[in-house]
Design an enzyme around this catalytic site. Structure first.
Site, PDB file in Angstrom:
ATOM      1  N   ASP A 191       0.810  -1.224   0.000  1.00  0.00           N
ATOM      2  CA  ASP A 191       0.000   0.000   0.000  1.00  0.00           C
ATOM      3  C   ASP A 191       0.839   1.267   0.000  1.00  0.00           C
ATOM      4  O   ASP A 191       0.460   2.282   0.572  1.00  0.00           O
ATOM      5  CB  ASP A 191      -0.966   0.026   1.206  1.00  0.00           C
ATOM      6  CG  ASP A 191      -1.760  -1.262   1.314  1.00  0.00           C
ATOM      7  OD1 ASP A 191      -2.275  -1.699   0.275  1.00  0.00           O
ATOM      8  OD2 ASP A 191      -1.836  -1.826   2.412  1.00  0.00           O
ATOM      9  N   LYS A 202       2.073   2.178  -5.200  1.00  0.00           N
ATOM     10  CA  LYS A 202       2.832   1.742  -6.390  1.00  0.00           C
ATOM     11  C   LYS A 202       2.046   1.998  -7.667  1.00  0.00           C
ATOM     12  O   LYS A 202       2.615   2.324  -8.713  1.00  0.00           O
ATOM     13  CB  LYS A 202       3.147   0.235  -6.301  1.00  0.00           C
ATOM     14  CG  LYS A 202       4.054  -0.129  -5.148  1.00  0.00           C
ATOM     15  CD  LYS A 202       4.244  -1.619  -5.035  1.00  0.00           C
ATOM     16  CE  LYS A 202       3.071  -2.388  -4.475  1.00  0.00           C
ATOM     17  NZ  LYS A 202       2.750  -2.162  -3.072  1.00  0.00           N
ATOM     18  N   GLY A 226      -4.583  -4.731  -4.518  1.00  0.00           N
ATOM     19  CA  GLY A 226      -5.746  -3.945  -4.914  1.00  0.00           C
ATOM     20  C   GLY A 226      -5.296  -2.592  -5.379  1.00  0.00           C
ATOM     21  O   GLY A 226      -4.499  -1.958  -4.708  1.00  0.00           O
TER      22      GLY A 226
HETATM   23  P1  IMP Z   1      -2.297 -12.833   2.219  1.00  0.00           P
HETATM   24  O1  IMP Z   1      -1.400 -12.273   1.168  1.00  0.00           O
HETATM   25  O2  IMP Z   1      -3.757 -12.634   1.934  1.00  0.00           O
HETATM   26  O3  IMP Z   1      -1.970 -14.257   2.553  1.00  0.00           O
HETATM   27  O4  IMP Z   1      -2.043 -12.009   3.576  1.00  0.00           O
HETATM   28  C1  IMP Z   1      -0.820 -12.126   4.290  1.00  0.00           C
HETATM   29  C2  IMP Z   1      -0.405 -10.778   4.869  1.00  0.00           C
HETATM   30  O5  IMP Z   1      -0.083  -9.901   3.802  1.00  0.00           O
HETATM   31  C3  IMP Z   1      -1.485 -10.093   5.677  1.00  0.00           C
HETATM   32  O6  IMP Z   1      -0.868  -9.388   6.748  1.00  0.00           O
HETATM   33  C4  IMP Z   1      -2.101  -9.130   4.694  1.00  0.00           C
HETATM   34  O7  IMP Z   1      -2.709  -8.037   5.336  1.00  0.00           O
HETATM   35  C5  IMP Z   1      -0.872  -8.714   3.901  1.00  0.00           C
HETATM   36  N1  IMP Z   1      -1.182  -8.268   2.528  1.00  0.00           N
HETATM   37  C6  IMP Z   1      -1.549  -9.042   1.479  1.00  0.00           C
HETATM   38  N2  IMP Z   1      -1.752  -8.284   0.383  1.00  0.00           N
HETATM   39  C7  IMP Z   1      -1.506  -7.018   0.740  1.00  0.00           C
HETATM   40  C8  IMP Z   1      -1.506  -5.784   0.023  1.00  0.00           C
HETATM   41  O8  IMP Z   1      -1.778  -5.701  -1.191  1.00  0.00           O
HETATM   42  N3  IMP Z   1      -1.184  -4.679   0.755  1.00  0.00           N
HETATM   43  C9  IMP Z   1      -0.826  -4.735   2.075  1.00  0.00           C
HETATM   44  N4  IMP Z   1      -0.805  -5.861   2.765  1.00  0.00           N
HETATM   45  C10 IMP Z   1      -1.135  -7.006   2.113  1.00  0.00           C
END
Ligand code: IMP
Length: 448
Positions: free
Chosen positions: A12, A15, A39
């Site tokens: 976040d 980028k 996202g």
């Molecule tokens: P996962 O990628 O859904 O398995 O989540 C693992 C960790 O990465 C968690 O702490 C999420 O909040 C974090 N995370 C996953 N995708 C993002 C992102 O696009 N931005 C920030 N944190 C992320």
């Protein structure tokens, strides 16, 4: 040549805006890791596009690639493509045949595992998109790849091998009553086969799959420019991040090679740009030494920054935790990624504060550290050594965006130059507002 855009912190960092700006020079935009846990919002010609999987370049008439290092949920992918088509676009997205597929049982298991971990302090606060369970199956050699979906015999064989294991895990270890739950189809070989064979057919009909490394090699040989679009950030990299509070892939720049099939020498001859947010935000769990939560004043400050910076998860809507900029984290990111330049975003969000601080170093048991310790437990024991910076005033940031770097208040320029000196990389861009046009661009990495 190649330009790789990498998150320097916890994801976040903004980028997307830089991918949009510099992606204009690129012919192909490539994602090399992650899935629909990312996202971003792309605003083009007054239209807003919400994307979690489709590379943002696909909105701008570039070829968008999901490399072999990605995990692809075809349901999300086709939903995003259909929405873009309804909005009048004709996105050209190609998927690596070596990329792994997120199946419905991966999402169910992600949810159950997070639920179980919530009793301990081990929950990562995942996006529940099935990312971790899919990478687990990849490493466990029981995954299903995009290429497998193109051959119905292979698809059926793979499903018949893996689905009973997932059923047993869900029922016998986690106690899920699959038959009487809403997830019955997620663990049913025939139902999965019908859905994923049909997706495979659509991939084939629309010629959407590629042998990724070979395809990109041909494009480079033709003189095309590639932009690698990292998702998430270095501190949630599975190898270099704050394990276990990490995502299950490698957002760091080395993965641009492994996750796409382009050689590391090619990526290394190009540019690697670290994207930095001027403070910290975090959607997940785990320690955060510079977090603003110790006193009521800090909590109020965090609330202010969260509201002003719109710090709510793009995928999940969760409020993000807020902290001061953490320099040891950035020095670590510079070491891991080998930045050739940086972009610093959101300096407008800090404008008008009474004080601005930066975690310059850590104090760990009386020792001063300038980079992150290798274990998250030791990181959690770190006390930040805070430096104060002269605050900068609230001004007309739109005017700054059009006038350029010298219009940025002097105190903010001091802050930017401190960051640049500490990470040893020049500033290529400064974000002064949420929109793509609210960016002061000092260099174009494709021209470097
Ligand atoms: P996962 O990628 O859904 O398995 O989540 C693992 C960790 O990465 C968690 O702490 C999420 O909040 C974090 N995370 C996953 N995708 C993002 C992102 O696009 N931005 C920030 N944190 C992320």
């Amino acid at each position: 040549m190649t330009v790789t855009i990498v998150g320097s912190q916890l994801g976040d960092e903004g980028k997307g805006a830089l991918v949009d700006i510099w992606g204009g020079e690129a012919d192909v935009v490539v994602r090399y890791q992650g899935g629909d846990n990312a996202g971003h919002t792309v605003v083009e010609d007054g239209n807003t596009y919400e994307l979690s999987l489709v590379p943002s370049g696909a909105v701008r008439d570039k070829v968008g690639i999901l490399g072999n290092g990605c995990v692809v949920n075809p349901t999300t992918l086709f939903a995003e493509l259909d929405t873009l088509r309804d909005q009048g676009l004709n996105p050209d997205v190609r998927i690596a045949r070596r990329a792994h597929v997120i199946l419905p049982y991966h999402r169910v298991l992600d949810g159950i595992e997070e639920e179980i971990k919530s009793d301990s302090d081990l929950a990562a606060g995942t996006t529940k998109r099935g990312i971790g369970p899919t990478y687990e199956d990849k490493a466990g050699r029981r995954g299903i790849r995009i290429g497998d979906m193109l051959d119905s015999d292979v698809l059926r064989e793979r499903l018949e091998y893996v689905v009973p294991q997932k059923r047993a895990l869900a029922e016998q270890i986690y106690g899920l009553d699959i038959a009487n739950s809403e997830h019955a189809d997620a663990f049913d070989v025939d139902a999965l086969f019908d859905t994923y064979a049909a997706y495979g057919e659509r991939f084939r009909e629309e010629s959407m799959t590629v042998n990724c490394g070979a395809y990109l090699g041909d494009r480079l040989a033709d003189g095309d420019e590639l932009l690698f679009e990292g998702a998430q950030g270095t501190s949630i990299d599975i190898d270099h991040g704050i394990y276990p509070y990490v995502t299950s892939s490698n957002p760091s720049a080395g993965a641009a090679a492994v996750g796409s099939g382009v050689g590391p020498t090619v990526v290394g001859r190009g540019e690697v740009v670290g994207i930095v947010k001027a403070y910290l935000s975090r959607v997940g769990t785990g320690p955060l030494p510079t977090e603003l939560d110790a006193t009521e004043t800090e909590t109020e400050l965090a609330d202010f920054i969260r509201e002003k910076g719109g710090e709510f998860g793009t995928v999940t809507g969760r409020p993000r935790r807020i902290g001061w900029l953490d320099m040891p984290m950035l020095r670590h990111a510079a070491q891991v990624n080998g930045f050739t330049g940086i972009a610093v975003n959101h300096i407008d969000v800090l404008a008008g504060l009474d004080e601005i601080k930066v975690g310059h170093a850590y104090d760990l048991d009386g020792e001063t550290l300038t980079t992150m310790p290798a274990t998250t437990e030791r990181w959690g024991d770190c006390e930040p050594v805070l430096n104060s910076f002269e605050p900068w005033p609230e001004i007309d940031w739109a005017a700054v965006a059009s006038e350029g770097y010298d219009a940025i208040p002097a105190a903010a320029r001091d802050y930017l130059e401190y960051v640049s000196d500490e990470v040893g990389a020049p500033i290529y861009a400064v974000g002064v507002g949420p929109g793509r046009e609210e960016t002061v661009v000092l260099a174009d990495p494709f021209d470097s």
